[in-house]
Design a protein around this motif. Structure first.
Motif, PDB file in Angstrom:
ATOM      1  N   GLU A 175      14.310  34.460 -22.998  1.00  0.00           N
ATOM      2  CA  GLU A 175      14.772  34.482 -21.611  1.00  0.00           C
ATOM      3  C   GLU A 175      14.464  33.179 -20.879  1.00  0.00           C
ATOM      4  OE1 GLU A 175      16.720  36.581 -20.405  1.00  0.00           O
ATOM      5  OE2 GLU A 175      16.609  38.158 -21.921  1.00  0.00           O
ATOM      6  N   ALA A 176      13.330  32.555 -21.192  1.00  0.00           N
ATOM      7  CA  ALA A 176      13.000  31.287 -20.537  1.00  0.00           C
ATOM      8  C   ALA A 176      14.017  30.214 -20.914  1.00  0.00           C
ATOM      9  CB  ALA A 176      11.586  30.863 -20.906  1.00  0.00           C
ATOM     10  N   GLU A 177      14.370  30.153 -22.211  1.00  0.00           N
ATOM     11  CA  GLU A 177      15.348  29.168 -22.643  1.00  0.00           C
ATOM     12  C   GLU A 177      16.729  29.506 -22.091  1.00  0.00           C
ATOM     13  OE1 GLU A 177      17.192  25.953 -24.896  1.00  0.00           O
ATOM     14  OE2 GLU A 177      15.348  26.348 -23.786  1.00  0.00           O
ATOM     15  N   HIS A 178      17.066  30.791 -22.052  1.00  0.00           N
ATOM     16  CA  HIS A 178      18.363  31.196 -21.494  1.00  0.00           C
ATOM     17  C   HIS A 178      18.462  30.793 -20.027  1.00  0.00           C
ATOM     18  CE1 HIS A 178      21.926  33.527 -20.568  1.00  0.00           C
ATOM     19  NE2 HIS A 178      21.250  34.187 -19.645  1.00  0.00           N
ATOM     20  N   ASP A 179      17.406  31.062 -19.249  1.00  0.00           N
ATOM     21  CA  ASP A 179      17.427  30.707 -17.830  1.00  0.00           C
ATOM     22  C   ASP A 179      17.524  29.192 -17.652  1.00  0.00           C
ATOM     23  OD1 ASP A 179      17.215  33.378 -17.225  1.00  0.00           O
ATOM     24  OD2 ASP A 179      15.065  33.315 -16.788  1.00  0.00           O
ATOM     25  N   ASP A 200      20.827  24.380 -16.270  1.00  0.00           N
ATOM     26  CA  ASP A 200      21.306  23.059 -16.681  1.00  0.00           C
ATOM     27  C   ASP A 200      22.775  23.044 -17.082  1.00  0.00           C
ATOM     28  OD1 ASP A 200      18.751  22.227 -16.231  1.00  0.00           O
ATOM     29  OD2 ASP A 200      18.186  22.050 -18.347  1.00  0.00           O
ATOM     30  N   GLY A 201      23.426  24.206 -17.067  1.00  0.00           N
ATOM     31  CA  GLY A 201      24.824  24.263 -17.459  1.00  0.00           C
ATOM     32  C   GLY A 201      25.044  24.068 -18.949  1.00  0.00           C
ATOM     33  N   LEU A 202      24.064  24.454 -19.738  1.00  0.00           N
ATOM     34  CA  LEU A 202      24.146  24.287 -21.193  1.00  0.00           C
ATOM     35  C   LEU A 202      24.436  25.626 -21.852  1.00  0.00           C
ATOM     36  CD1 LEU A 202      23.743  22.517 -23.749  1.00  0.00           C
ATOM     37  CD2 LEU A 202      21.304  23.142 -23.648  1.00  0.00           C
ATOM     38  N   GLY A 203      25.464  25.672 -22.683  1.00  0.00           N
ATOM     39  CA  GLY A 203      25.775  26.881 -23.429  1.00  0.00           C
ATOM     40  C   GLY A 203      25.189  26.824 -24.824  1.00  0.00           C
ATOM     41  N   ALA A 204      25.865  27.444 -25.773  1.00  0.00           N
ATOM     42  CA  ALA A 204      25.415  27.421 -27.165  1.00  0.00           C
ATOM     43  C   ALA A 204      25.656  26.040 -27.765  1.00  0.00           C
ATOM     44  CB  ALA A 204      26.145  28.485 -27.973  1.00  0.00           C
ATOM     45  N   LEU A 255      26.306  36.721 -27.473  1.00  0.00           N
ATOM     46  CA  LEU A 255      25.436  37.519 -26.618  1.00  0.00           C
ATOM     47  C   LEU A 255      25.585  37.134 -25.161  1.00  0.00           C
ATOM     48  CD1 LEU A 255      22.230  37.521 -28.838  1.00  0.00           C
ATOM     49  CD2 LEU A 255      23.776  39.454 -28.433  1.00  0.00           C
ATOM     50  N   ARG A 256      25.884  35.848 -24.887  1.00  0.00           N
ATOM     51  CA  ARG A 256      26.054  35.403 -23.522  1.00  0.00           C
ATOM     52  C   ARG A 256      27.250  36.069 -22.853  1.00  0.00           C
ATOM     53  NH1 ARG A 256      27.658  30.431 -23.033  1.00  0.00           N
ATOM     54  NH2 ARG A 256      26.797  30.035 -20.990  1.00  0.00           N
TER      55      ARG A 256
END
Length: 213
Positions: free
Chosen positions: A54-58, A63-67, A212-213
């Motif tokens: 969750e920390a990396e997802h947030d 930062d507008g970074l996807g997969a 998952l996103r």
């Protein structure tokens, strides 16, 4: 999602959690805090037990970074320590070219140094592949061998069950048999041992995270 075995209806049962509830044995192989999602990966519909960081997802959201789906990008990231600036001139010319193409939010470049920001966004603990025929299920589940523990799920017990059990144990693939309300673990999956962290393994988690996103 459809596969050659046309088991999408059974997959919906998997998504509702009926197999997880009915087949108590599965709980022995995955941590209790894991979520379950139906994805399409490596050419198969698959139910995965996973945990999103969750920390990396947030952070990626901010930062507008996807997969991250480029092996070249992941290879470079793996060569950089997390949170520790590395002088850009110390990198190879190839890595410097790749660095210039890195997505925003994956690395921070300042004062002539590159600092890695991105880490693996998710962990996959188990992949369950539904199939009508065990040989097809064994082959499909086997595709996940480099990345996670794996099982196949059959709705009916095959006539050659002894051969199936032998072959499944040989390759470390678990077997779950029965309709979702009565499914039981016939063969437990072999534990997944990650001997080293590779770009291919990271890419696998990024591909899961993308869905998952």
């Amino acid at each position: 999602m459809q596969t050659g075995d046309h088991v999408s209806g059974a997959l919906q049962d998997l998504c509702t959690g009926t197999v997880r509830l009915a087949s108590r044995g599965v709980a022995d192989f995955v941590p209790a805090d894991r979520d379950w999602s139906l994805l399409q990966m490596l050419g198969s519909d698959v139910l995965i037990a996973h945990r999103v960081d969750e920390a990396e997802h947030d952070r990626r959201q901010r930062d507008g970074l996807g997969a991250l789906l480029s092996s070249d990008h992941l290879e470079l990231l793996m060569s950089l320590p997390v949170g520790w600036p590395v002088p850009v001139p110390s990198l190879s010319h190839c890595d410097q070219r790749t660095l210039r193409r890195m997505p925003r939010g994956s690395v921070r470049i300042a004062a002539g140094a590159a600092e890695r920001l991105a880490v693996r966004p998710a962990r996959v603990d188990l992949a369950v592949v539904p199939a009508r025929r065990w040989r097809a299920g064994l082959e499909r589940a086997g595709r996940f061998a480099p990345f996670t523990a794996r099982m196949m799920w059959l709705q009916r017990m095959p006539l050659d069950v002894d051969i199936m059990v032998r072959e499944s144990r040989r390759f470390g693939v678990g077997v779950m048999v029965g309709p979702s309300e009565q499914a039981e673990v016939l063969v437990p999956p072999a534990p997944f041992i990650q001997r080293r962290f590779t770009a291919a393994g990271w890419l696998f988690t990024e591909q899961a995270y993308q869905q998952l996103r």
